[in-house]
Scaffold this motif. Structure first.
Motif, PDB file in Angstrom:
ATOM      1  N   UNK A  82       0.796  -1.229   0.000  1.00 35.15           N
ATOM      2  CA  UNK A  82       0.000   0.000   0.000  1.00 35.15           C
ATOM      3  C   UNK A  82       0.826   1.276   0.000  1.00 35.15           C
ATOM      4  N   UNK A  83       2.155   1.140   0.119  1.00 32.20           N
ATOM      5  CA  UNK A  83       2.990   2.347   0.210  1.00 32.20           C
ATOM      6  C   UNK A  83       2.847   3.222  -1.028  1.00 32.20           C
ATOM      7  N   UNK A  84       2.866   2.600  -2.209  1.00 31.25           N
ATOM      8  CA  UNK A  84       2.915   3.411  -3.440  1.00 31.25           C
ATOM      9  C   UNK A  84       1.689   4.307  -3.568  1.00 31.25           C
ATOM     10  N   UNK A  85       0.499   3.765  -3.361  1.00 31.00           N
ATOM     11  CA  UNK A  85      -0.700   4.607  -3.520  1.00 31.00           C
ATOM     12  C   UNK A  85      -0.741   5.691  -2.441  1.00 31.00           C
ATOM     13  N   UNK A  86      -0.259   5.362  -1.248  1.00 24.54           N
ATOM     14  CA  UNK A  86      -0.206   6.372  -0.188  1.00 24.54           C
ATOM     15  C   UNK A  86       0.802   7.463  -0.545  1.00 24.54           C
ATOM     16  N   UNK A  87       1.955   7.063  -1.063  1.00 19.25           N
ATOM     17  CA  UNK A  87       3.014   8.023  -1.413  1.00 19.25           C
ATOM     18  C   UNK A  87       2.611   8.909  -2.589  1.00 19.25           C
ATOM     19  N   UNK A  88       1.757   8.392  -3.461  1.00 18.11           N
ATOM     20  CA  UNK A  88       1.261   9.214  -4.565  1.00 18.11           C
ATOM     21  C   UNK A  88       0.262  10.251  -4.058  1.00 18.11           C
ATOM     22  N   UNK A  89      -0.383   9.958  -2.934  1.00 19.95           N
ATOM     23  CA  UNK A  89      -1.447  10.810  -2.391  1.00 19.95           C
ATOM     24  C   UNK A  89      -0.897  11.906  -1.490  1.00 19.95           C
ATOM     25  N   UNK A  90       0.048  11.558  -0.608  1.00 24.50           N
ATOM     26  CA  UNK A  90       0.553  12.518   0.377  1.00 24.50           C
ATOM     27  C   UNK A  90      -0.383  12.641   1.564  1.00 24.50           C
ATOM     28  N   UNK A  91      -0.009  13.490   2.521  1.00 24.91           N
ATOM     29  CA  UNK A  91      -0.845  13.696   3.703  1.00 24.91           C
ATOM     30  C   UNK A  91      -0.859  12.481   4.618  1.00 24.91           C
ATOM     31  N   UNK A  92      -2.036  12.201   5.152  1.00 27.38           N
ATOM     32  CA  UNK A  92      -2.212  11.057   6.068  1.00 27.38           C
ATOM     33  C   UNK A  92      -3.313  10.189   5.486  1.00 27.38           C
ATOM     34  N   UNK A  93      -2.968   9.400   4.464  1.00 29.50           N
ATOM     35  CA  UNK A  93      -3.997   8.688   3.696  1.00 29.50           C
ATOM     36  C   UNK A  93      -4.606   7.508   4.454  1.00 29.50           C
ATOM     37  N   UNK A  94      -5.911   7.339   4.259  1.00 31.80           N
ATOM     38  CA  UNK A  94      -6.629   6.149   4.731  1.00 31.80           C
ATOM     39  C   UNK A  94      -6.958   5.344   3.478  1.00 31.80           C
TER      40      UNK A  94
END
Lengths: 275, 275
Positions: A133-145
């Motif tokens: 899940x790191x990649x989609x979170x890193x593309x989003x930024x912030x504190x992703x859920x």
């Protein structure tokens, strides 16, 4: 073709997650939540006669990076500088895959969209077993859920609307591939429970609470990590364990207050970006 | 309850769009693409006995801001500082709605998620007729492509993986509400064509080309705007019209090269954020 391009990808600490396998690596992934970090990885891609990868000046093989370059039909020298250690729960391999995708798309003028590049990097990381899940979170930024697993065409993201100073200390590595290839039922049950808690109350405090519960219930806490989290709790700080590494992270000055000498950064408001 | 909270929301220039009405304002919206800007709006919310709104020190009524506060059951003083003029195609009303949602959620501890706050601000903006897609773009940052209309629970976003220096000049206001309440069939056809062009080739150049075609075909270009875009084209620059305002924006040094004295900013890598 350009001479070179550089991308910055924030680090990502997963607080909790549940694993969701699928035969299609762009559909497989994880649900969960985490903090993206101002400490991250800078990736420079330049065309070359053969593909080479270096991290902080040292040559190495990183399977998701190779897969990304193959998918983009690019042969390149990839040079990454990381403020974060590899294998310690900061999403460094995901950052290298995503940074390579962004920079190679630019250098080789592949004219792919952001979602297409994130899908390629996410799929490569899942296939290699180095992250879910790191990649989609890193593309989003912030504190992703991460409400639903998979790449951007499959998943659903929300976020905790907050920012924080983040401290961390690392005691050693844990192999994501080893943990994920083992029995993950208990982990996934704990991850689902943590997610529903944070969805109900999307705040930093409930994220830290859910993360601590998850780490304990999933049976991943080492003795050193337990002791350090306890030390932060003793000074009324908020700390938990980075998934997956022998790393403790805390909000604000939690680790400093407990007498540690942590690295200090903050949540990163933006996702991965070209420089 | 906290004393106050402040949020920054990037400006947003829409290059092209198609309107998609719906009885439910959280489902209504627009498809299209635009640039979020480092020039933006800073919104501070503090609890007060009655609700007041000020922009750059001047009291005014901004319906979406009032709606957001009512939805959050908050009575507050809202003070906004904007680097961008209102009514000229920069999404200032959307920025004020979204900034108010983020800051009020924090001040009044409403524990809503990012998607919930964006939904509230988007719905308020659509209901007021002041915008259709700015809020979701401003929450995303970068150079968002809005593939499907509506708030975050409905829409689908992608992005052009690029950054740019942006120049702009403003000659006057256009009322979004007036244009949107008129005949929008021709505009929507042109907007759909522009979108398929950018989806096929998600680059800055194709975005600028699609935006210019759209502005012409939708019949929104004023004489002054046409002349200025022509001046930039004459010096081999890329310029188009901001939807909806009598504003011309250009990439790089397009307007300077053409002899104008533009405002200068850049695309903003992050979406709206608390400070």
């Amino acid at each position: 073709m350009r001479d070179e391009a550089t991308a910055f990808v924030p680090g990502h600490i997963t607080g909790f997650f549940s694993a969701h396998p699928d035969d299609d690596p762009t559909k497989a992934g994880s649900r969960g939540a985490g903090l993206t970090l101002t400490d991250g990885v800078t990736v420079t891609v330049e065309p070359a006669a053969e593909t080479t990868i270096a991290l902080d000046g040292e040559s190495l093989e990183i399977e998701p990076v190779t897969t990304v370059l193959e998918t983009l039909e690019a042969t390149a020298r990839v040079e990454a500088e990381s403020e974060l250690p590899l294998g310690s729960g900061f999403g460094v391999s995901g950052a290298m895959a995503l940074g390579t995708a962004l920079a190679a798309n630019r250098v080789f003028e592949r004219t792919l969209s952001m979602n297409e590049l994130v899908t390629i990097a996410h799929g490569a990381e899942v296939q290699a077993g180095t992250g879910l899940g790191d990649v989609v979170a890193q593309a989003h930024g912030g504190i992703p859920i991460r409400l639903e697993p998979g790449g951007p065409h499959e998943n659903t993201l929300d976020a905790i609307p907050a920012r924080a100073r983040v401290e961390y200390v690392t005691f050693g590595e844990l192999s994501t591939a080893d943990v994920l290839s083992g029995e993950t039922d208990q982990l996934t049950d704990a991850g689902k429970e943590a997610l529903s808690r944070v969805v109900k109350e999307p705040t930093l405090l409930s994220f830290m609470y859910a993360s601590r519960l998850f780490a304990r219930e999933a049976g991943l806490v080492t003795e050193q990590v337990a002791r350090t989290i306890g030390d932060v709790t003793d000074v009324e700080g908020q700390a938990s364990m980075a998934m997956l590494g022998e790393t403790v992270f805390a909000l604000g000055t939690g680790l400093s207050d407990a007498g540690y000498d942590p690295n200090v950064c903050a949540t990163h408001p933006a996702g991965a970006m070209l420089q």
